[in-house]
Write an enzyme that holds these catalytic residues in place. Structure first.
Site, mmCIF file in Angstrom:
data_model
loop_
_atom_site.group_PDB
_atom_site.id
_atom_site.type_symbol
_atom_site.label_atom_id
_atom_site.label_comp_id
_atom_site.label_asym_id
_atom_site.label_seq_id
_atom_site.Cartn_x
_atom_site.Cartn_y
_atom_site.Cartn_z
ATOM 1 N N HIS A 36 44.931 44.811 23.288
ATOM 2 C CA HIS A 36 44.127 45.889 23.845
ATOM 3 C C HIS A 36 44.483 47.184 23.112
ATOM 4 O O HIS A 36 45.245 47.179 22.141
ATOM 5 C CB HIS A 36 44.348 46.023 25.356
ATOM 6 C CG HIS A 36 45.796 46.092 25.755
ATOM 7 N ND1 HIS A 36 46.603 47.165 25.449
ATOM 8 C CD2 HIS A 36 46.577 45.221 26.439
ATOM 9 C CE1 HIS A 36 47.818 46.965 25.939
ATOM 10 N NE2 HIS A 36 47.837 45.800 26.527
ATOM 11 N N GLU A 37 43.939 48.287 23.578
ATOM 12 C CA GLU A 37 44.117 49.556 22.880
ATOM 13 C C GLU A 37 45.585 49.971 22.813
ATOM 14 O O GLU A 37 46.001 50.657 21.868
ATOM 15 C CB GLU A 37 43.288 50.648 23.572
ATOM 16 C CG GLU A 37 43.205 51.959 22.814
ATOM 17 C CD GLU A 37 42.523 51.837 21.449
ATOM 18 O OE1 GLU A 37 42.808 52.685 20.582
ATOM 19 O OE2 GLU A 37 41.709 50.920 21.261
ATOM 20 N N GLY A 38 46.375 49.557 23.792
ATOM 21 C CA GLY A 38 47.795 49.861 23.740
ATOM 22 C C GLY A 38 48.465 49.235 22.537
ATOM 23 O O GLY A 38 49.240 49.885 21.823
ATOM 24 N N HIS A 39 48.172 47.958 22.293
ATOM 25 C CA HIS A 39 48.714 47.294 21.105
ATOM 26 C C HIS A 39 48.226 47.973 19.819
ATOM 27 O O HIS A 39 48.994 48.175 18.871
ATOM 28 C CB HIS A 39 48.274 45.822 21.060
ATOM 29 C CG HIS A 39 48.767 44.990 22.187
ATOM 30 N ND1 HIS A 39 47.938 44.526 23.179
ATOM 31 C CD2 HIS A 39 50.007 44.520 22.484
ATOM 32 C CE1 HIS A 39 48.645 43.791 24.022
ATOM 33 N NE2 HIS A 39 49.895 43.786 23.630
ATOM 34 N N GLU A 150 56.376 52.006 25.249
ATOM 35 C CA GLU A 150 57.272 52.500 26.296
ATOM 36 C C GLU A 150 56.900 51.973 27.681
ATOM 37 O O GLU A 150 57.690 52.117 28.619
ATOM 38 C CB GLU A 150 57.272 54.028 26.312
ATOM 39 C CG GLU A 150 57.984 54.646 25.123
ATOM 40 C CD GLU A 150 58.079 56.159 25.205
ATOM 41 O OE1 GLU A 150 57.450 56.748 26.122
ATOM 42 O OE2 GLU A 150 58.759 56.762 24.364
ATOM 43 N N GLN A 155 62.578 46.701 28.492
ATOM 44 C CA GLN A 155 62.537 45.845 27.300
ATOM 45 C C GLN A 155 62.875 46.647 26.050
ATOM 46 O O GLN A 155 63.662 46.206 25.197
ATOM 47 C CB GLN A 155 61.153 45.219 27.162
ATOM 48 C CG GLN A 155 60.927 44.481 25.849
ATOM 49 C CD GLN A 155 59.534 43.879 25.760
ATOM 50 O OE1 GLN A 155 59.279 42.830 26.310
ATOM 51 N NE2 GLN A 155 58.633 44.571 25.069
#
Length: 284
Positions: A36-39, A150, A155
């Site tokens: 998705h856009e985060g990746h 973040e 993680q």
């Protein structure tokens, strides 16, 4: 040239050697797919930092402590390839389980303290699985820099520690959480939310913002966090696993805001586990 797709270490290492001979630096963005856009924001930051960008796609079975969650994890490699090609990624590394964990595999990387509590308390073995696979991916790709969101703050902290402790020559870069227009942190799991739950989901981000502001203004940490948990349950979350203020570096619990901190939360909504976090800073 279109993106290369490789599925074994030997082929990837041959390509990396070619890039190294040309003097290229290399960035890696580890993912489990369902991009998705985060990746893609990670990919864009990586592209700005390195001549060559590798994205890894591997749904890691060893970090799932729930077989049903693993089975339900969204997978769409064809769509992922299209997205990554459009971002001019140089190489997609999409290994099989057998490539990562060959027969007889018997080694585990475990990071103490940072992996305890928060998600670690609710997902036994999860961070051992993450630490082991990320260590392998960092060594296999031989990247100079590696990029992580973040949103998965615990993680990120664990990975920074393992790279430092194991002397892996890679810079671990955290990239700010990407959010939907209504504030919900982007996650591959969001697609599993019902229409009603999707409308309720942003309450976690709203609760974190309000709680962080209250703590920064001097309200008791215990009172502010308990009120936020109650609010999430009131709006439809079935369970709040945790909503806690932690030291931004060590992840030690904080009862007062006397150093840079992180407010982290995890909860269940419509059978989907959602997590989020924000920075909380003491006023000077």
């Amino acid at each position: 040239m279109s993106m290369l797709i490789v599925r074994n270490v030997a082929e990837m290492r041959a390509q990396i050697a070619q890039w190294r001979r040309a003097g290229d630096n290399i960035a890696v963005v580890p993912t489990m797919g369902a991009l998705h856009e985060g990746h893609l924001s990670l990919v864009r930051v990586a592209r700005g930092r390195a001549r060559r960008v590798i994205v890894t796609l591997f749904v890691n079975p060893s970090q799932f402590n729930n077989a049903e969650d693993l089975a339900k994890y969204p997978r769409d490699e064809e769509a992922d390839v299209t997205r990554l090609d459009a971002e001019h990624v140089d190489l997609l590394y999409a290994p099989s389980v057998e490539e990562i964990y060959p027969e007889g595999f018997a080694t585990k990387v475990s990071v103490s303290r940072l992996s305890e509590g928060l998600c670690g308390a609710h997902r036994p073995g999860h961070f051992d699985g993450v630490s082991t696979v990320v260590t392998k991916l960092l060594l296999q790709t031989q990247a100079d820099t590696a990029f992580f969101g973040e949103k998965d703050y615990q993680q990120l902290s664990v990975i920074r520690r393992l790279a430092r402790d194991l002397d892996i020559p890679v810079e671990i870069v955290g990239v700010p959480t990407v959010r939907e227009a209504d504030g919900l942190a982007m996650s591959s799991r969001n697609v599993r939310l019902s229409e009603t739950a999707r409308k309720q989901a942003p309450a976690m981000a709203e609760a974190l913002r309000a709680t962080g502001a209250a703590i920064e203004a001097g309200q008791s940490v215990a009172i502010a966090t308990e009120a936020a948990k109650a609010e999430l349950l009131n709006v439809g979350y079935s369970e709040v696993e945790y909503l806690e203020l932690r030291d931004a570096e060590t992840l030690e619990p904080l009862s007062k805001l006397d150093r840079p901190a992180r407010l982290l939360a995890a909860g269940w909504l419509d059978g989907v586990r959602l997590i989020d976090n924000i920075a909380v800073l003491p006023t000077r």
